[in-house]
Design an enzyme around this catalytic site. Structure first.
Site, PDB file in Angstrom:
ATOM      1  N   ARG A 155       0.822  -1.222   0.000  1.00  0.00           N
ATOM      2  CA  ARG A 155       0.000   0.000   0.000  1.00  0.00           C
ATOM      3  C   ARG A 155       0.847   1.260   0.000  1.00  0.00           C
ATOM      4  O   ARG A 155       0.582   2.205  -0.743  1.00  0.00           O
ATOM      5  CB  ARG A 155      -0.929   0.002   1.226  1.00  0.00           C
ATOM      6  CG  ARG A 155      -2.105  -0.936   1.136  1.00  0.00           C
ATOM      7  CD  ARG A 155      -2.862  -0.923   2.455  1.00  0.00           C
ATOM      8  NE  ARG A 155      -1.949  -1.315   3.518  1.00  0.00           N
ATOM      9  CZ  ARG A 155      -1.911  -2.519   4.062  1.00  0.00           C
ATOM     10  NH1 ARG A 155      -2.768  -3.432   3.693  1.00  0.00           N
ATOM     11  NH2 ARG A 155      -1.034  -2.806   4.996  1.00  0.00           N
ATOM     12  N   SER A 175       9.268  -6.552  -5.721  1.00  0.00           N
ATOM     13  CA  SER A 175       8.612  -7.014  -4.498  1.00  0.00           C
ATOM     14  C   SER A 175       8.455  -8.526  -4.593  1.00  0.00           C
ATOM     15  O   SER A 175       8.744  -9.111  -5.637  1.00  0.00           O
ATOM     16  CB  SER A 175       7.249  -6.340  -4.324  1.00  0.00           C
ATOM     17  OG  SER A 175       6.421  -6.687  -5.406  1.00  0.00           O
ATOM     18  N   ARG A 176       8.009  -9.130  -3.485  1.00  0.00           N
ATOM     19  CA  ARG A 176       7.853 -10.597  -3.488  1.00  0.00           C
ATOM     20  C   ARG A 176       6.917 -11.015  -4.610  1.00  0.00           C
ATOM     21  O   ARG A 176       7.140 -11.970  -5.312  1.00  0.00           O
ATOM     22  CB  ARG A 176       7.280 -11.069  -2.148  1.00  0.00           C
ATOM     23  CG  ARG A 176       8.342 -11.436  -1.146  1.00  0.00           C
ATOM     24  CD  ARG A 176       7.723 -11.689   0.182  1.00  0.00           C
ATOM     25  NE  ARG A 176       6.871 -10.561   0.593  1.00  0.00           N
ATOM     26  CZ  ARG A 176       6.218 -10.482   1.744  1.00  0.00           C
ATOM     27  NH1 ARG A 176       6.287 -11.458   2.602  1.00  0.00           N
ATOM     28  NH2 ARG A 176       5.470  -9.426   2.042  1.00  0.00           N
ATOM     29  N   ARG A 237      12.564  -0.219   7.669  1.00  0.00           N
ATOM     30  CA  ARG A 237      13.054  -0.598   8.990  1.00  0.00           C
ATOM     31  C   ARG A 237      14.573  -0.611   8.982  1.00  0.00           C
ATOM     32  O   ARG A 237      15.190  -0.952   7.965  1.00  0.00           O
ATOM     33  CB  ARG A 237      12.593  -2.027   9.353  1.00  0.00           C
ATOM     34  CG  ARG A 237      11.213  -2.134   9.935  1.00  0.00           C
ATOM     35  CD  ARG A 237      11.128  -1.556  11.348  1.00  0.00           C
ATOM     36  NE  ARG A 237       9.797  -1.697  11.911  1.00  0.00           N
ATOM     37  CZ  ARG A 237       8.794  -0.840  11.715  1.00  0.00           C
ATOM     38  NH1 ARG A 237       8.969   0.236  10.985  1.00  0.00           N
ATOM     39  NH2 ARG A 237       7.612  -1.046  12.286  1.00  0.00           N
ATOM     40  N   GLU A 266      18.282   1.357  16.347  1.00  0.00           N
ATOM     41  CA  GLU A 266      17.735   2.645  16.785  1.00  0.00           C
ATOM     42  C   GLU A 266      17.054   2.500  18.147  1.00  0.00           C
ATOM     43  O   GLU A 266      16.555   1.407  18.453  1.00  0.00           O
ATOM     44  CB  GLU A 266      16.739   3.191  15.734  1.00  0.00           C
ATOM     45  CG  GLU A 266      15.512   2.331  15.568  1.00  0.00           C
ATOM     46  CD  GLU A 266      14.582   2.809  14.457  1.00  0.00           C
ATOM     47  OE1 GLU A 266      15.050   3.098  13.352  1.00  0.00           O
ATOM     48  OE2 GLU A 266      13.370   2.859  14.746  1.00  0.00           O
ATOM     49  N   HIS A 284      12.790   8.196  12.799  1.00  0.00           N
ATOM     50  CA  HIS A 284      11.645   7.270  12.628  1.00  0.00           C
ATOM     51  C   HIS A 284      10.312   8.011  12.782  1.00  0.00           C
ATOM     52  O   HIS A 284       9.485   7.667  13.630  1.00  0.00           O
ATOM     53  CB  HIS A 284      11.750   6.107  13.637  1.00  0.00           C
ATOM     54  CG  HIS A 284      10.972   4.894  13.219  1.00  0.00           C
ATOM     55  ND1 HIS A 284      11.373   3.603  13.481  1.00  0.00           N
ATOM     56  CD2 HIS A 284       9.794   4.772  12.536  1.00  0.00           C
ATOM     57  CE1 HIS A 284      10.478   2.744  13.004  1.00  0.00           C
ATOM     58  NE2 HIS A 284       9.506   3.434  12.418  1.00  0.00           N
TER      59      HIS A 284
HETATM   60  C1  GLV Z   1       6.172   2.517  11.641  1.00  0.00           C
HETATM   61  O1  GLV Z   1       7.335   2.353  11.459  1.00  0.00           O
HETATM   62  C2  GLV Z   1       5.173   1.504  11.507  1.00  0.00           C
HETATM   63  O2  GLV Z   1       5.520   0.327  11.311  1.00  0.00           O
HETATM   64  O3  GLV Z   1       4.001   1.839  11.615  1.00  0.00           O
END
Ligand code: GLV
Length: 321
Positions: A155, A175-176, A237, A266, A284
């Site tokens: 999304r 993507s996969r 991430r 982090e 983040h």
């Molecule tokens: C933020 O990093 C989330 O996974 O919503």
């Protein structure tokens, strides 16, 4: 009344919603709780609203003897041992959908900031050294017309692709699973393999989930496939990128720049990032608009309400299988 524990500060309206149904042990002062203290609180909890940096593992679940649902206040859930939860019949939920647009906005922002050296420019101006306007001052690279390589095309990735069209970018994705041809057409996106994406993209943007399979998805070998004038953006991430390898590539100017919202380990970040001009760093916050963070917290709360108060399946069930 059932008991719900909220591990980190949320919005007052989130707590008010939960309090209509549950006894709520909240942490609105956002105190740093030791694992022992959290374990104490969750010992008699029926549900727990977690944050993306709470580690929900065997030990956590053993402490939460009564828990039947963990509602994570994030779309990602790599902080949760899904298998351990499923083994104990603990439902895990996340907050998909509500943050797609905000994360996509931020990803575009980081891309532009890295390409056009916005962080460096601001540091320069604040240093008091700006003396004149001149033609070759802080030349960056153009975003419009560039080739965007999206790794991850869920999304959020698709929201980014929509925005890229507005910048007349060519969009490649990996993507996969390849998406439906209609969606590809609508978004003007072309499926390619990982190496082709790395070789062709001017901007490589990461928006895929973290898992052991995607650990160091971008490392030395991948960085060496990228163009010398390419930019890497990570809004997914930490751990998906090998930060040490990236720092070497940025230092040696083997790639042009990076825009990073997430880091390995982090909130600690590799201090070498701080000395580099060609990286834009943020803590983040890609989903961090006020309305989106409110919606995320409310989505997590609503999952708790569905399961614990109404006895219905949650809205966003991650470990249904
Ligand atoms: C933020 O990093 C989330 O996974 O919503």
């Amino acid at each position: 009344m059932k008991k719900v524990v909220v591990t980190r500060e949320v919005f007052d309206e989130t707590i008010e919603c939960l309090e209509e149904y549950f006894v709520v042990d909240a942490n609105q002062r956002d105190e740093k709780l030791s694992r022992e203290l959290i374990f104490d609180k969750i010992a008699d909890a029926d549900g727990i609203q977690t944050a993306s940096n709470d580690r929900v593992d065997e030990e956590f679940l053993a402490a939460a003897r009564n828990v039947s649902i963990i509602a994570n206040t994030a779309v990602g859930y790599n902080n949760i041992d899904l298998e351990a939860c499923s083994k104990r019949n603990v439902i895990v939920t996340n907050t998909p959908g509500v943050l797609d647009q905000s994360v996509a906005d931020f990803a575009i922002g980081l891309m532009i900031a890295a390409c056009r050296r916005m962080g460096e420019a601001e540091r320069y101006l604040r240093s008091g050294n700006w003396r004149s306007v001149y033609l070759k001052q802080m030349l960056g690279i153009d975003v419009h017309g560039a080739t965007l390589g999206l790794v991850g095309f869920g999304r959020i990735g698709q929201e980014i692709a929509k925005r890229a069209r507005g910048f007349s970018m060519r969009t490649l994705y990996h993507s996969r699973n390849q998406v439906d041809a209609n969606i590809e057409r609508q978004l003007g996106a072309e499926f390619v393999n990982k190496d082709d994406l790395l070789r062709q993209a001017d901007v490589v943007m990461l928006i895929l989930p973290y898992s052991p399979a995607t650990h160091h998805f971008i490392g030395e070998a991948e960085l060496s496939l990228m163009k010398e004038r390419a930019v890497l953006v990570n809004v997914a991430r930490g751990g998906i990128v090998d930060d040490s390898a990236l720092i070497r590539a940025l230092k040696d100017r083997r790639i042009y720049a990076a825009g990073l919202d997430v880091f390995e380990g982090e909130p600690a970040i590799n201090p070498e990032f701080l000395d580099l001009e060609n990286v834009v760093l943020s803590p983040h916050i890609a989903s961090g608009s006020e309305s989106t963070r409110k919606a995320m917290a409310m989505t997590a709360a609503n999952n708790l309400v569905e399961v614990l108060a109404h006895g219905r399946p949650p809205l966003n069930w991650v470990n249904r299988e």
